[in-house]
Design a protein around this motif. Structure first.
Motif, PDB file in Angstrom:
ATOM      1  N   PHE A  84       0.827  -1.266   0.096  1.00 51.30           N
ATOM      2  CA  PHE A  84       0.019   0.205  -0.026  1.00 51.30           C
ATOM      3  C   PHE A  84       0.671   1.571   0.347  1.00 51.30           C
ATOM      4  O   PHE A  84       1.632   1.580   0.933  1.00 51.30           O
ATOM      5  N   ASP A  85       0.321   2.134  -1.171  1.00 51.68           N
ATOM      6  CA  ASP A  85       1.003   2.953  -0.797  1.00 51.68           C
ATOM      7  C   ASP A  85       0.584   4.259   0.211  1.00 51.68           C
ATOM      8  O   ASP A  85      -0.046   3.741   1.005  1.00 51.68           O
ATOM      9  N   LYS A  86       1.279   5.490   0.323  1.00 54.38           N
ATOM     10  CA  LYS A  86       0.672   6.109   1.823  1.00 54.38           C
ATOM     11  C   LYS A  86      -0.839   6.733   1.754  1.00 54.38           C
ATOM     12  O   LYS A  86      -1.447   6.608   2.765  1.00 54.38           O
ATOM     13  N   GLU A  87      -0.842   7.145   0.752  1.00 56.42           N
ATOM     14  CA  GLU A  87      -2.209   8.159   0.600  1.00 56.42           C
ATOM     15  C   GLU A  87      -3.846   6.342   0.412  1.00 56.42           C
ATOM     16  O   GLU A  87      -4.230   6.810   1.090  1.00 56.42           O
ATOM     17  N   GLN A  88      -3.456   5.470  -0.169  1.00 52.30           N
ATOM     18  CA  GLN A  88      -4.200   4.739  -0.404  1.00 52.30           C
ATOM     19  C   GLN A  88      -4.053   3.663   1.308  1.00 52.30           C
ATOM     20  O   GLN A  88      -5.259   3.857   1.796  1.00 52.30           O
ATOM     21  N   GLN A  89      -2.801   3.692   2.281  1.00 53.90           N
ATOM     22  CA  GLN A  89      -2.746   3.325   3.859  1.00 53.90           C
ATOM     23  C   GLN A  89      -3.795   4.074   4.270  1.00 53.90           C
ATOM     24  O   GLN A  89      -4.596   3.301   5.395  1.00 53.90           O
ATOM     25  N   ASN A  90      -4.007   5.984   4.184  1.00 54.57           N
ATOM     26  CA  ASN A  90      -4.202   7.208   5.391  1.00 54.57           C
ATOM     27  C   ASN A  90      -6.046   6.533   4.339  1.00 54.57           C
ATOM     28  O   ASN A  90      -6.713   6.949   5.642  1.00 54.57           O
ATOM     29  N   GLN A  91      -6.365   5.955   3.489  1.00 56.05           N
ATOM     30  CA  GLN A  91      -7.310   5.890   2.904  1.00 56.05           C
ATOM     31  C   GLN A  91      -8.206   4.782   3.580  1.00 56.05           C
ATOM     32  O   GLN A  91      -9.435   4.805   4.539  1.00 56.05           O
ATOM     33  N   LEU A  92      -7.698   3.618   3.450  1.00 53.54           N
ATOM     34  CA  LEU A  92      -8.048   2.890   4.605  1.00 53.54           C
ATOM     35  C   LEU A  92      -8.503   2.619   5.767  1.00 53.54           C
ATOM     36  O   LEU A  92      -9.557   2.025   6.067  1.00 53.54           O
ATOM     37  N   GLN A  93      -7.003   3.216   6.192  1.00 51.81           N
ATOM     38  CA  GLN A  93      -8.022   2.807   7.540  1.00 51.81           C
ATOM     39  C   GLN A  93      -8.536   3.782   8.279  1.00 51.81           C
ATOM     40  O   GLN A  93      -9.115   3.585   9.396  1.00 51.81           O
ATOM     41  N   THR A  94      -8.387   5.080   7.657  1.00 50.97           N
ATOM     42  CA  THR A  94      -9.074   6.061   8.515  1.00 50.97           C
ATOM     43  C   THR A  94     -10.833   5.272   8.010  1.00 50.97           C
ATOM     44  O   THR A  94     -11.681   5.261   8.220  1.00 50.97           O
ATOM     45  N   ALA A  95     -10.821   4.963   6.568  1.00 51.66           N
ATOM     46  CA  ALA A  95     -12.548   3.858   6.193  1.00 51.66           C
ATOM     47  C   ALA A  95     -13.057   2.853   7.615  1.00 51.66           C
ATOM     48  O   ALA A  95     -13.935   2.297   7.746  1.00 51.66           O
ATOM     49  N   LEU A  96     -11.810   2.566   7.867  1.00 49.52           N
ATOM     50  CA  LEU A  96     -11.692   1.636   8.703  1.00 49.52           C
ATOM     51  C   LEU A  96     -12.390   1.505   9.622  1.00 49.52           C
ATOM     52  O   LEU A  96     -12.956   0.792  10.977  1.00 49.52           O
ATOM     53  N   CYS A  97     -11.448   2.835  10.509  1.00 50.25           N
ATOM     54  CA  CYS A  97     -11.151   2.908  11.672  1.00 50.25           C
ATOM     55  C   CYS A  97     -13.130   3.105  11.784  1.00 50.25           C
ATOM     56  O   CYS A  97     -13.277   2.904  13.290  1.00 50.25           O
ATOM     57  N   CYS A  98     -13.622   3.826  11.168  1.00 46.85           N
ATOM     58  CA  CYS A  98     -14.780   4.246  11.181  1.00 46.85           C
ATOM     59  C   CYS A  98     -15.987   3.146  10.873  1.00 46.85           C
ATOM     60  O   CYS A  98     -16.595   3.033  11.809  1.00 46.85           O
ATOM     61  N   THR A  99     -15.992   2.324  10.430  1.00 45.09           N
ATOM     62  CA  THR A  99     -16.482   1.565  10.392  1.00 45.09           C
ATOM     63  C   THR A  99     -16.482   0.459  11.306  1.00 45.09           C
ATOM     64  O   THR A  99     -17.476  -0.064  11.933  1.00 45.09           O
ATOM     65  N   LEU A 100     -14.750   0.481  11.981  1.00 43.03           N
ATOM     66  CA  LEU A 100     -14.718  -0.652  13.633  1.00 43.03           C
ATOM     67  C   LEU A 100     -15.198   0.568  14.566  1.00 43.03           C
ATOM     68  O   LEU A 100     -16.318   0.041  15.093  1.00 43.03           O
ATOM     69  N   GLU A 101     -16.339   1.389  13.918  1.00 41.12           N
ATOM     70  CA  GLU A 101     -16.100   2.680  15.749  1.00 41.12           C
ATOM     71  C   GLU A 101     -17.861   1.805  15.625  1.00 41.12           C
ATOM     72  O   GLU A 101     -19.052   1.964  16.456  1.00 41.12           O
ATOM     73  N   ASN A 102     -18.492   1.986  13.773  1.00 41.54           N
ATOM     74  CA  ASN A 102     -19.600   2.309  13.983  1.00 41.54           C
ATOM     75  C   ASN A 102     -20.745   0.316  14.731  1.00 41.54           C
ATOM     76  O   ASN A 102     -21.078   0.672  14.508  1.00 41.54           O
ATOM     77  N   SER A 103     -18.915  -0.502  14.365  1.00 42.41           N
ATOM     78  CA  SER A 103     -19.358  -1.879  14.674  1.00 42.41           C
ATOM     79  C   SER A 103     -19.730  -1.695  16.044  1.00 42.41           C
ATOM     80  O   SER A 103     -20.350  -2.526  16.948  1.00 42.41           O
ATOM     81  N   LEU A 104     -18.816  -0.916  16.706  1.00 41.99           N
ATOM     82  CA  LEU A 104     -18.639  -1.106  18.182  1.00 41.99           C
ATOM     83  C   LEU A 104     -20.040  -0.291  18.776  1.00 41.99           C
ATOM     84  O   LEU A 104     -20.245  -1.037  20.194  1.00 41.99           O
ATOM     85  N   ASN A 105     -20.324   0.373  18.371  1.00 42.56           N
ATOM     86  CA  ASN A 105     -21.451   1.488  18.690  1.00 42.56           C
ATOM     87  C   ASN A 105     -23.035   0.302  18.608  1.00 42.56           C
ATOM     88  O   ASN A 105     -23.915   0.118  19.371  1.00 42.56           O
ATOM     89  N   VAL A 106     -22.442  -0.419  17.633  1.00 44.47           N
ATOM     90  CA  VAL A 106     -24.006  -1.155  17.252  1.00 44.47           C
ATOM     91  C   VAL A 106     -23.479  -2.701  18.563  1.00 44.47           C
ATOM     92  O   VAL A 106     -24.979  -2.418  18.875  1.00 44.47           O
ATOM     93  N   LEU A 107     -23.227  -3.055  18.136  1.00 48.19           N
ATOM     94  CA  LEU A 107     -22.108  -3.951  19.150  1.00 48.19           C
ATOM     95  C   LEU A 107     -23.165  -4.339  20.865  1.00 48.19           C
ATOM     96  O   LEU A 107     -22.830  -5.219  21.529  1.00 48.19           O
ATOM     97  N   GLY A 108     -21.868  -3.046  21.388  1.00 41.05           N
ATOM     98  CA  GLY A 108     -21.740  -2.642  21.963  1.00 41.05           C
ATOM     99  C   GLY A 108     -21.031  -3.635  24.030  1.00 41.05           C
ATOM    100  O   GLY A 108     -20.184  -4.253  22.471  1.00 41.05           O
ATOM    101  N   ALA A 109     -21.568  -4.332  23.906  1.00 39.01           N
ATOM    102  CA  ALA A 109     -20.124  -5.621  25.150  1.00 39.01           C
ATOM    103  C   ALA A 109     -20.264  -6.846  24.176  1.00 39.01           C
ATOM    104  O   ALA A 109     -19.192  -7.263  24.700  1.00 39.01           O
ATOM    105  N   GLU A 110     -20.892  -6.981  23.006  1.00 35.43           N
ATOM    106  CA  GLU A 110     -20.590  -7.791  22.267  1.00 35.43           C
ATOM    107  C   GLU A 110     -19.476  -8.340  21.350  1.00 35.43           C
ATOM    108  O   GLU A 110     -18.706  -8.514  20.793  1.00 35.43           O
ATOM    109  N   TYR A 111     -18.937  -6.864  21.691  1.00 34.55           N
ATOM    110  CA  TYR A 111     -17.372  -6.179  20.567  1.00 34.55           C
ATOM    111  C   TYR A 111     -16.210  -6.905  21.055  1.00 34.55           C
ATOM    112  O   TYR A 111     -15.048  -6.785  21.179  1.00 34.55           O
ATOM    113  N   ARG A 112     -16.789  -6.862  22.971  1.00 36.80           N
ATOM    114  CA  ARG A 112     -15.592  -7.719  23.688  1.00 36.80           C
ATOM    115  C   ARG A 112     -14.904  -8.368  22.657  1.00 36.80           C
ATOM    116  O   ARG A 112     -13.269  -8.031  23.467  1.00 36.80           O
TER     117      ARG A 112
END
Length: 158
Positions: A84-112
């Protein structure tokens, strides 16, 4: 936000969406994400769409969302590859962090089960010299800490 990116209006209520419809839609959206795909903007938009679908998903879709979290973590781990080049890495990491945060907020304790792998990946992100993804990583880290404190105070994560 890109002007062409799909965004769900948060004022809409999706309680009428069935588990089957949401699960199918999540699978279709996930199908747009390919590691071989050279279109980084399309891939980022697909993750944004998945994040919004996760936010709008009814409660009975939690098993489907739970099944996607390990894949999101695997894809985040893969962004540290030298392929991955830096731009591609940054875009994907940003998108995945957002997606994981959404998953955490929905799953709650099930994210443990995913807390430790998520924190490990966040530490890897924080070690990078580029600050563009740090904002989303800090937001995810804050959500993890908040969830852990809530679980500890309610003893819900035993």
């Amino acid at each position: 936000m890109r002007p062409w990116a799909f965004r769900v209006d948060r004022s809409l209520h999706f309680t009428a969406i069935s588990h089957t419809t949401t699960a199918t839609t999540l699978c279709i959206a996930a199908g747009f994400i390919s590691d071989d795909d050279d279109d980084n903007l399309l891939r980022s938009a697909a993750y944004e769409t998945i994040g919004e679908l996760i936010n709008a998903a009814p409660v009975d879709c939690r098993p489907c969302i739970d099944a996607f979290v390990p894949k999101f973590l695997e894809r985040l781990q893969a962004t540290f590859s030298p392929d991955f080049d830096k731009e591609q890495q940054n875009q994907l990491q940003t998108a995945l962090c957002c997606t994981l945060e959404n998953s955490l907020n929905v799953l709650g304790a099930e994210y443990r089960p995913y807390i430790n792998p998520t924190i490990q990946l966040l530490f890897s992100i924080f070690q990078s010299k580029t600050n563009t993804v740090h904002e989303e990583a800090l937001s995810l880290f804050g959500a993890l800490i908040q969830r852990m404190l809530l679980c500890a105070s309610l003893h819900a994560c035993k």
